[in-house]
Design an enzyme around this catalytic site. Structure first.
Site, short mmCIF file in Angstrom:
data_model
loop_
_atom_site.label_atom_id
_atom_site.label_comp_id
_atom_site.label_asym_id
_atom_site.label_seq_id
_atom_site.Cartn_x
_atom_site.Cartn_y
_atom_site.Cartn_z
CB CYS A 1 -67.63 11.76 -28.16
SG CYS A 1 -66.39 12.41 -27.03
CG HIS B 1 -69.22 14.63 -30.40
ND1 HIS B 1 -69.72 14.92 -29.15
CD2 HIS B 1 -67.86 14.59 -30.25
CE1 HIS B 1 -68.72 15.03 -28.30
NE2 HIS B 1 -67.58 14.85 -28.93
CG ASN C 1 -66.53 17.09 -26.04
OD1 ASN C 1 -67.46 16.32 -25.85
ND2 ASN C 1 -65.42 16.73 -26.66
O1 UT7 Z 1 -64.87 14.64 -28.12
C1 UT7 Z 1 -63.65 13.96 -28.22
C2 UT7 Z 1 -62.93 14.41 -29.35
N1 UT7 Z 1 -62.06 15.54 -29.02
C3 UT7 Z 1 -61.86 16.45 -29.96
O2 UT7 Z 1 -62.47 16.41 -30.99
C4 UT7 Z 1 -60.78 17.50 -29.75
C5 UT7 Z 1 -59.95 17.61 -31.02
N2 UT7 Z 1 -58.90 18.59 -30.93
C6 UT7 Z 1 -59.13 19.92 -30.87
O3 UT7 Z 1 -60.28 20.32 -30.83
C7 UT7 Z 1 -57.96 20.88 -30.87
O4 UT7 Z 1 -56.80 20.18 -31.22
C8 UT7 Z 1 -57.75 21.62 -29.53
C9 UT7 Z 1 -58.89 22.58 -29.27
C10 UT7 Z 1 -57.68 20.62 -28.38
C11 UT7 Z 1 -56.44 22.40 -29.55
O5 UT7 Z 1 -56.49 23.36 -30.60
P1 UT7 Z 1 -55.20 23.61 -31.52
O6 UT7 Z 1 -55.52 24.72 -32.44
O7 UT7 Z 1 -54.83 22.28 -32.11
O8 UT7 Z 1 -54.13 24.11 -30.45
P2 UT7 Z 1 -52.70 23.52 -30.18
O9 UT7 Z 1 -52.83 22.28 -29.33
O10 UT7 Z 1 -51.96 23.41 -31.45
O11 UT7 Z 1 -52.06 24.66 -29.29
C12 UT7 Z 1 -51.72 25.90 -29.87
C13 UT7 Z 1 -51.15 26.79 -28.78
C14 UT7 Z 1 -50.04 26.14 -27.96
O12 UT7 Z 1 -49.09 27.15 -27.68
P3 UT7 Z 1 -47.70 27.22 -28.49
O13 UT7 Z 1 -47.04 25.89 -28.27
O14 UT7 Z 1 -48.09 27.43 -29.94
O15 UT7 Z 1 -47.00 28.38 -27.88
C15 UT7 Z 1 -50.71 25.73 -26.69
O16 UT7 Z 1 -49.83 25.73 -25.58
O17 UT7 Z 1 -52.19 27.11 -27.84
C16 UT7 Z 1 -51.74 26.81 -26.53
N3 UT7 Z 1 -52.88 26.41 -25.74
C17 UT7 Z 1 -53.62 27.27 -25.04
N4 UT7 Z 1 -53.54 28.60 -24.87
C18 UT7 Z 1 -54.46 29.20 -24.11
C19 UT7 Z 1 -53.40 25.16 -25.59
N5 UT7 Z 1 -54.48 25.22 -24.81
C20 UT7 Z 1 -54.64 26.50 -24.45
C21 UT7 Z 1 -55.58 27.18 -23.66
N6 UT7 Z 1 -55.46 28.52 -23.52
N7 UT7 Z 1 -56.60 26.55 -23.06
#
Ligand code: UT7
Length: 325
Positions: A113, A252, A282
């Site tokens: 990115c 970004h 993104n």
């Molecule tokens: O451009 C390249 C660079 N990329 C980035 O900058 C992305 C960086 N990372 C992020 O933006 C975040 O880490 C995410 C948006 C990808 C994830 O957010 P998070 O707050 O870190 O969520 P998490 O991975 O900790 O997931 C929390 C919960 C999980 O459930 P449990 O285990 O707590 O029950 C996931 O299973 O949210 C769940 N989950 C979802 N639920 C509904 C993960 N994805 C989804 C979804 N819809 N799409």
């Protein structure tokens, strides 16, 4: 002498998928996506539309705005993580052919990115040190092709699109691309990478597997907040500008929460930071030129405005640029 962004334009594919629509196909909700990322929709390219096609559309409209002919372009650089062909030929060469820019040299940049900022730095250095006068710097992505639609943790994040800038060397000084910082931390390569399809075994029929994105979201999130903070500090130290000198910071567009965390760290008011992630999600290397193009269309960029571009992404890479518009 300096190197100016003479024109900027973008192409966004027509198919728009809202969070609600996505939630009807995969196990997610509009509320989760908005609250965790700030994303409301994404645009995806129709079947048969390649990354080079989106790049060409953005480039044609940037050339029109710049009022220069394709024959005056000396370099074409395409920043992309989703080239038409994995490996070779470079998407920039396909773009060169589709545009008929036969006098231009052409190559791709792979820096995730951060690719557009890397490409901008390379192009401005080439224009400063060689005989070339004009360059096309393009960020273009067809991320929907490498999205794992069964993985809700990444499928909701990405979109397709392209942005193109025409760069020109001019005699005037004090405007244009003033300063860059580029960096990388390859120890994070496995936190965001393209899972390759299995190699076919001789004489065995295997189901075809396509390459898909794999991301350790938390690791990349932490890297992103840290690298934005570090790169802004380094840029201010290097240039002696103060944050108050900047009319706009254009990050970004990966996650609105990442940007809010960095803004809080520096007490930057959010109205100085341009975000359009809600509409496009993104788009990797396309996200910064897409943002610049929208700002330009809306008349938000005034001549002599000091702006900062900040990026981070696969590699892991990061980078920033100071530009006087
Ligand atoms: O451009 C390249 C660079 N990329 C980035 O900058 C992305 C960086 N990372 C992020 O933006 C975040 O880490 C995410 C948006 C990808 C994830 O957010 P998070 O707050 O870190 O969520 P998490 O991975 O900790 O997931 C929390 C919960 C999980 O459930 P449990 O285990 O707590 O029950 C996931 O299973 O949210 C769940 N989950 C979802 N639920 C509904 C993960 N994805 C989804 C979804 N819809 N799409």
């Amino acid at each position: 002498m300096s190197v100016l962004i003479r024109a900027i334009s973008a192409y966004v594919p027509p198919i728009r998928i809202s969070n609600e629509e996505l939630a009807s196909r995969i196990d997610t909700t509009d509320e989760w996506i908005r609250s965790h990322t700030g994303i409301g929709a994404r645009h995806i390219a129709p079947d048969g539309v390649q990354t080079s096609d989106m790049a060409v559309s953005a480039a044609k409209s940037a050339l029109e705005k710049a009022k220069i002919s394709i024959h005056e372009i000396d370099y074409i650089i395409v920043a992309t993580a989703t080239p038409d062909y994995f490996g070779f030929p470079a998407t920039a060469c396909i773009v060169q052919d589709k545009l008929g820019a036969y006098g231009a040299s052409a190559f791709d940049v792979t820096a995730g990115c951060t690719g557009f900022i890397y490409a901008l730095n390379i192009a401005s250095s080439m224009l400063e040190t060689s005989h070339g006068r004009n360059a096309l710097v393009i960020g273009a992505e067809g991320l929907s092709r490498i999205t794992d639609w069964n993985d809700r943790s990444t499928a909701v994040l990405f979109g397709d699109g392209a942005g193109a800038a025409v760069l020109s060397r001019i005699d005037e000084t004090g405007r244009g691309c003033l300063s860059f910082i580029l960096g990388a931390d390859g120890s994070g390569a496995k936190d965001l990478y393209l899972v390759q399809p299995e190699r076919a075994k001789a004489f065995e029929r295997q189901p075809p597997l396509v390459p898909v994105i794999s991301m350790n979201g938390k690791k990349v999130y932490d890297f992103a907040v840290k690298s934005i903070t570090v790169v802004i500090e380094r840029l201010l130290h290097k240039t002696a500008y103060r944050l108050e000198d900047f009319a706009w910071i254009i990050p970004h567009q990966a996650n609105a929460r990442i940007v809010q965390a960095a803004a809080k760290r520096f007490s930057i008011p959010m109205d100085k930071i341009f975000l359009n992630i809600e509409e496009y999600a993104n788009t990797s290397a396309a996200s910064i030129p897409l943002a610049l193009s929208e700002m330009d269309e809306k008349g938000l960029l005034k001549p002599n405005d000091l702006i900062m571009l900040v990026g981070f992404g696969a590699g892991l890479t990061y980078g920033a640029a100071v530009i006087r518009w």
